[in-house]
Design a protein around this motif. Structure first.
Motif, mmCIF file in Angstrom:
data_model
loop_
_atom_site.group_PDB
_atom_site.id
_atom_site.type_symbol
_atom_site.label_atom_id
_atom_site.label_comp_id
_atom_site.label_asym_id
_atom_site.label_seq_id
_atom_site.Cartn_x
_atom_site.Cartn_y
_atom_site.Cartn_z
ATOM 1 N N LEU A 13 0.932 -1.089 -0.018
ATOM 2 C CA LEU A 13 0.026 0.077 -0.009
ATOM 3 C C LEU A 13 0.906 1.144 -0.250
ATOM 4 O O LEU A 13 1.979 1.308 0.546
ATOM 5 C CB LEU A 13 -0.916 -0.026 1.199
ATOM 6 C CG LEU A 13 -1.812 -0.964 1.258
ATOM 7 C CD1 LEU A 13 -3.113 -1.024 2.418
ATOM 8 C CD2 LEU A 13 -2.679 -1.574 0.011
ATOM 9 N N GLU A 14 0.474 2.466 -0.647
ATOM 10 C CA GLU A 14 1.005 3.518 -0.441
ATOM 11 C C GLU A 14 0.811 4.446 0.653
ATOM 12 O O GLU A 14 -0.437 4.955 0.924
ATOM 13 C CB GLU A 14 0.676 4.310 -1.939
ATOM 14 C CG GLU A 14 1.087 5.772 -2.028
ATOM 15 C CD GLU A 14 0.454 6.446 -3.307
ATOM 16 O OE1 GLU A 14 0.733 7.595 -3.284
ATOM 17 O OE2 GLU A 14 -0.316 5.721 -3.744
ATOM 18 N N LYS A 15 1.973 4.846 1.198
ATOM 19 C CA LYS A 15 1.620 5.936 2.315
ATOM 20 C C LYS A 15 1.454 7.178 1.783
ATOM 21 O O LYS A 15 2.062 7.831 1.006
ATOM 22 C CB LYS A 15 3.039 5.890 3.134
ATOM 23 C CG LYS A 15 2.990 6.734 4.368
ATOM 24 C CD LYS A 15 4.408 6.876 4.782
ATOM 25 C CE LYS A 15 4.268 7.897 5.843
ATOM 26 N NZ LYS A 15 5.790 8.011 6.736
ATOM 27 N N ILE A 16 0.285 7.575 2.202
ATOM 28 C CA ILE A 16 -0.198 8.973 1.961
ATOM 29 C C ILE A 16 0.373 10.223 2.915
ATOM 30 O O ILE A 16 1.051 11.330 2.538
ATOM 31 C CB ILE A 16 -1.689 9.225 1.931
ATOM 32 C CG1 ILE A 16 -2.244 8.270 0.791
ATOM 33 C CG2 ILE A 16 -1.990 10.788 1.639
ATOM 34 C CD1 ILE A 16 -3.690 8.166 1.089
ATOM 35 N N GLU A 17 0.158 9.958 4.196
ATOM 36 C CA GLU A 17 0.763 10.982 5.345
ATOM 37 C C GLU A 17 0.684 10.423 6.625
ATOM 38 O O GLU A 17 -0.204 9.326 6.756
ATOM 39 C CB GLU A 17 -0.221 12.321 5.111
ATOM 40 C CG GLU A 17 -1.687 12.066 5.781
ATOM 41 C CD GLU A 17 -2.541 13.183 5.731
ATOM 42 O OE1 GLU A 17 -2.614 13.733 6.922
ATOM 43 O OE2 GLU A 17 -2.910 13.825 4.617
ATOM 44 N N ALA A 18 1.193 10.723 7.529
ATOM 45 C CA ALA A 18 1.086 10.185 8.724
ATOM 46 C C ALA A 18 1.389 11.214 9.888
ATOM 47 O O ALA A 18 2.091 12.348 9.693
ATOM 48 C CB ALA A 18 2.211 9.078 8.962
ATOM 49 N N THR A 19 0.637 11.234 11.136
ATOM 50 C CA THR A 19 1.110 12.019 12.321
ATOM 51 C C THR A 19 1.688 11.042 13.130
ATOM 52 O O THR A 19 0.962 10.017 13.792
ATOM 53 C CB THR A 19 -0.211 12.379 12.849
ATOM 54 O OG1 THR A 19 -0.895 13.317 12.027
ATOM 55 C CG2 THR A 19 -0.040 13.249 14.084
ATOM 56 N N PRO A 20 3.218 11.273 13.413
ATOM 57 C CA PRO A 20 3.882 10.376 14.280
ATOM 58 C C PRO A 20 2.982 10.067 15.852
ATOM 59 O O PRO A 20 2.282 10.996 16.175
ATOM 60 C CB PRO A 20 5.106 11.101 14.889
ATOM 61 C CG PRO A 20 5.001 12.204 13.570
ATOM 62 C CD PRO A 20 3.831 12.692 13.216
ATOM 63 N N ASP A 21 3.165 8.779 15.996
ATOM 64 C CA ASP A 21 2.536 8.166 17.273
ATOM 65 C C ASP A 21 1.078 8.314 17.138
ATOM 66 O O ASP A 21 0.036 7.919 18.209
ATOM 67 C CB ASP A 21 2.831 8.737 18.727
ATOM 68 C CG ASP A 21 2.653 8.042 19.832
ATOM 69 O OD1 ASP A 21 2.842 6.789 19.591
ATOM 70 O OD2 ASP A 21 2.378 8.657 20.737
ATOM 71 N N ARG A 22 0.341 8.760 16.150
ATOM 72 C CA ARG A 22 -1.073 8.855 16.182
ATOM 73 C C ARG A 22 -1.757 8.264 14.929
ATOM 74 O O ARG A 22 -2.851 7.473 15.146
ATOM 75 C CB ARG A 22 -1.788 10.309 15.779
ATOM 76 C CG ARG A 22 -3.018 10.679 16.231
ATOM 77 C CD ARG A 22 -3.585 11.897 15.890
ATOM 78 N NE ARG A 22 -5.077 12.162 16.709
ATOM 79 C CZ ARG A 22 -6.065 11.872 15.845
ATOM 80 N NH1 ARG A 22 -5.787 11.043 14.614
ATOM 81 N NH2 ARG A 22 -7.375 11.839 16.268
ATOM 82 N N ASP A 23 -1.234 8.413 13.680
ATOM 83 C CA ASP A 23 -2.213 7.691 12.571
ATOM 84 C C ASP A 23 -1.164 7.581 11.345
ATOM 85 O O ASP A 23 -0.172 8.349 11.360
ATOM 86 C CB ASP A 23 -3.376 8.379 12.004
ATOM 87 C CG ASP A 23 -3.010 10.127 12.070
ATOM 88 O OD1 ASP A 23 -2.265 10.279 10.954
ATOM 89 O OD2 ASP A 23 -3.778 11.250 12.462
ATOM 90 N N LEU A 24 -1.750 6.832 10.312
ATOM 91 C CA LEU A 24 -1.073 6.726 9.208
ATOM 92 C C LEU A 24 -2.346 6.376 8.218
ATOM 93 O O LEU A 24 -3.215 5.700 8.410
ATOM 94 C CB LEU A 24 -0.219 5.123 9.474
ATOM 95 C CG LEU A 24 0.256 4.754 8.123
ATOM 96 C CD1 LEU A 24 1.475 5.854 7.540
ATOM 97 C CD2 LEU A 24 1.025 3.229 8.308
#
Length: 128
Positions: A27-38
């Motif tokens: 799957l392609e990573k779009i964005e992430a918030t460290p320690d919260r979401d991906l």
């Protein structure tokens, strides 16, 4: 309602989850918030992986939410890809928990992500 655009699973380790979902499942990573979401792209849909402890905190952006325990998601694949996905998962050290040949047609492969969520690859031919 026409379709589900986003699906969420809750994971215990976002770093391990990112490696698993991008490197093993592709799957392609779009964005992430460290320690919260991906946020990951799956075809025209989005899979969101959340740290449940962080989604219980009010950020003001979206309502609080969260779940505990193992979830489930099924990914559709062409019937002809079932054997090569089975081989791919096995070669990456992923245990196939169960395979099912459905009476109404189609096949499924069940396995787990690093957080214990039940993942399924199902031949999508019967869903179209």
């Amino acid at each position: 309602l026409n379709k589900i655009l986003e699906t969420a699973l809750y994971v215990t380790d976002l770093v391990k989850a990112e490696k698993f979902y991008t490197e093993i499942l592709g799957l392609e990573k779009i964005e992430a918030t460290p320690d919260r979401d991906l946020f990951l792209r799956c075809g025209n849909n989005i899979l969101i992986l959340f740290n449940p402890e962080q989604t219980k905190k009010d950020t003001g952006r979206v309502p609080t939410h969260g779940a505990s325990g193992q979830g489930h998601i099924a990914f559709g694949i062409p019937e002809s890809d079932i054997p090569q996905w089975s081989d791919h998962l096995t070669s990456k050290g992923i245990t196939i928990e169960k395979t099912v040949d459905w009476e109404e047609g189609g096949h499924s492969i069940y396995f787990r992500d690093p957080s214990g969520n039940s993942l399924e690859l199902i031949s999508e031919d019967n869903y179209q």
